[in-house]
Design a protein around this motif. Sequence first.
Motif, short mmCIF file in Angstrom:
data_model
loop_
_atom_site.label_atom_id
_atom_site.label_comp_id
_atom_site.label_asym_id
_atom_site.label_seq_id
_atom_site.Cartn_x
_atom_site.Cartn_y
_atom_site.Cartn_z
N ALA A 110 4.37 -1.34 -2.35
CA ALA A 110 5.90 -1.27 -1.91
C ALA A 110 6.56 -2.61 -2.31
O ALA A 110 7.79 -2.50 -2.71
CB ALA A 110 5.78 -1.18 -0.24
N GLY A 111 5.82 -3.74 -2.25
CA GLY A 111 6.57 -4.81 -2.60
C GLY A 111 7.04 -4.82 -4.28
O GLY A 111 8.16 -5.23 -4.71
N ALA A 112 6.26 -3.97 -5.23
CA ALA A 112 6.45 -3.95 -6.63
C ALA A 112 7.60 -3.17 -6.72
O ALA A 112 8.57 -3.27 -7.55
CB ALA A 112 5.15 -3.51 -7.25
N LEU A 113 7.55 -1.79 -5.92
CA LEU A 113 8.51 -1.03 -6.09
C LEU A 113 10.02 -1.61 -5.66
O LEU A 113 11.24 -1.42 -6.08
CB LEU A 113 8.65 0.19 -5.20
N ARG A 114 9.81 -2.42 -4.77
CA ARG A 114 11.13 -3.23 -4.12
C ARG A 114 11.78 -4.11 -5.28
O ARG A 114 12.81 -4.13 -5.46
CB ARG A 114 10.82 -4.23 -2.74
N GLY A 159 11.07 -4.77 3.57
CA GLY A 159 10.11 -5.67 3.34
C GLY A 159 9.01 -4.78 2.77
O GLY A 159 8.75 -3.58 3.09
N CYS A 160 7.92 -5.57 2.28
CA CYS A 160 6.73 -4.84 1.64
C CYS A 160 5.96 -4.18 2.80
O CYS A 160 5.55 -2.74 2.63
CB CYS A 160 5.83 -5.53 1.24
N VAL A 161 5.89 -4.79 4.07
CA VAL A 161 4.89 -4.20 4.90
C VAL A 161 5.70 -2.84 5.73
O VAL A 161 5.36 -1.79 5.91
CB VAL A 161 4.66 -5.28 6.20
N ARG A 162 7.15 -3.40 6.07
CA ARG A 162 8.05 -2.13 6.64
C ARG A 162 7.83 -1.15 5.79
O ARG A 162 7.88 0.03 6.37
CB ARG A 162 9.49 -2.93 6.82
N GLY A 199 5.50 -15.09 9.48
CA GLY A 199 6.21 -14.08 8.99
C GLY A 199 5.51 -12.82 9.42
O GLY A 199 4.73 -12.71 10.11
N THR A 200 6.11 -11.58 8.89
CA THR A 200 5.42 -10.23 9.35
C THR A 200 3.98 -10.05 8.53
O THR A 200 3.31 -9.12 9.27
CB THR A 200 6.59 -9.10 8.59
N ASN A 201 3.65 -10.76 7.59
CA ASN A 201 2.65 -10.31 6.85
C ASN A 201 1.71 -11.86 7.01
O ASN A 201 0.37 -11.49 7.04
CB ASN A 201 2.80 -9.86 5.33
N GLY A 220 10.12 -10.65 1.88
CA GLY A 220 9.14 -10.86 3.01
C GLY A 220 8.38 -9.55 3.43
O GLY A 220 8.54 -8.42 2.41
N GLY A 221 7.58 -9.54 4.34
CA GLY A 221 6.95 -8.44 4.81
C GLY A 221 7.94 -7.37 5.85
O GLY A 221 7.62 -6.20 5.68
N GLY A 222 8.90 -8.08 6.41
CA GLY A 222 9.83 -7.30 7.11
C GLY A 222 11.22 -7.37 6.73
O GLY A 222 11.93 -6.47 7.07
N SER A 223 11.37 -8.34 6.16
CA SER A 223 13.00 -8.55 5.51
C SER A 223 12.97 -9.27 4.17
O SER A 223 12.26 -9.64 4.05
CB SER A 223 13.91 -9.43 6.82
N THR A 224 14.23 -9.07 3.71
CA THR A 224 14.31 -9.74 2.57
C THR A 224 15.76 -10.53 2.48
O THR A 224 16.74 -10.00 3.17
CB THR A 224 14.49 -8.74 1.22
#
Length: 305
Positions: free
Chosen positions: A291-295, A163-166, A10-12, A140-144
């Motif tokens: 960012a993941g939590a905010l998502r 995603g969280c990394v993006r 994945g991205t992360n 994911g890190g780059g997409s959902t």
Amino acid sequence: MIRVAAMDCGTNSLRLLVADVDAGTGVLRDVERRMEIVRLGEGVDRTGRIAPGAMARTLAATERYAKVCADLGVQRIRYVATSATRDADNRAEFVAGVQGLLGVPPEVVSGDEEARLSFDGATRGLPGGHPAPYLVVDIGGGSTEFVLGEPGTVLAARSVDIGCVRLTERYSGPDRDRTGAADAPAGSGAVAPELAGAEAAVLADVDAALARAAESVDLSRAATLIGLAGSVTTITAHALGLPRYDSAAIHGSVLPVAEAVAACTDLAAMGREERLALPDLLPGRADVIGAGALRVAGGDRAGGR
């Protein structure tokens, strides 16, 4: 019985599962599971290319996994690459590197195919008692990916580039894009220090992604919500108050919405050092879980979707 290996790039993170498969029944027996944070998608959102350091880290981890497979006598290998790889202009270089190490080319899957694979993996071993339709959400890190379906059947799916990394790269640091940045909306409850001043922009991205997903997937039909990937498991570990990260305790657990949102709010409000001190946080998650939590919390804020 055949011994197989699956690698999810994945991205992360890069994950490895080695399992024995009964050819008659298709039942899997785990032999080895591993996960490394490689951050392949570092900078891809901004540059459109896999950075040299990120590629080197990921290929080095792939080489370690190749040795594990050889040592365990793996007969077949499948390597699937997702958001960061499909978005990168120089993916051919990465594909060639993986093939050179494993002897098989990685499959760079589309967002729609990633969504279907996520649904299959999440629902195949789902215990009874959970009503359908299921909504599988793979953050994911780059997409959902949002996938609505019933046992063995995908009804609708949509992958969105969030995603969280993006999000972390887009809205944190001195060079972040502050377009639309403002104070967090009243009642959002979550203020990630690394995203200070940009919470409204992050949540606007989340709302826009949910709207795009809803164009293809009727989110209101879901009877059971199933969350996947590192942001979800990290939030769940925190909500459960685990003394250490324990995948067995996390897998299959059920959280009330209010408890999940409370865990998101708590994680997002912490600084990096506070997160690093948490016993249930895996290495490599501290800088992106805000960012993941905010998502996740943003999905609830946007009308409970």
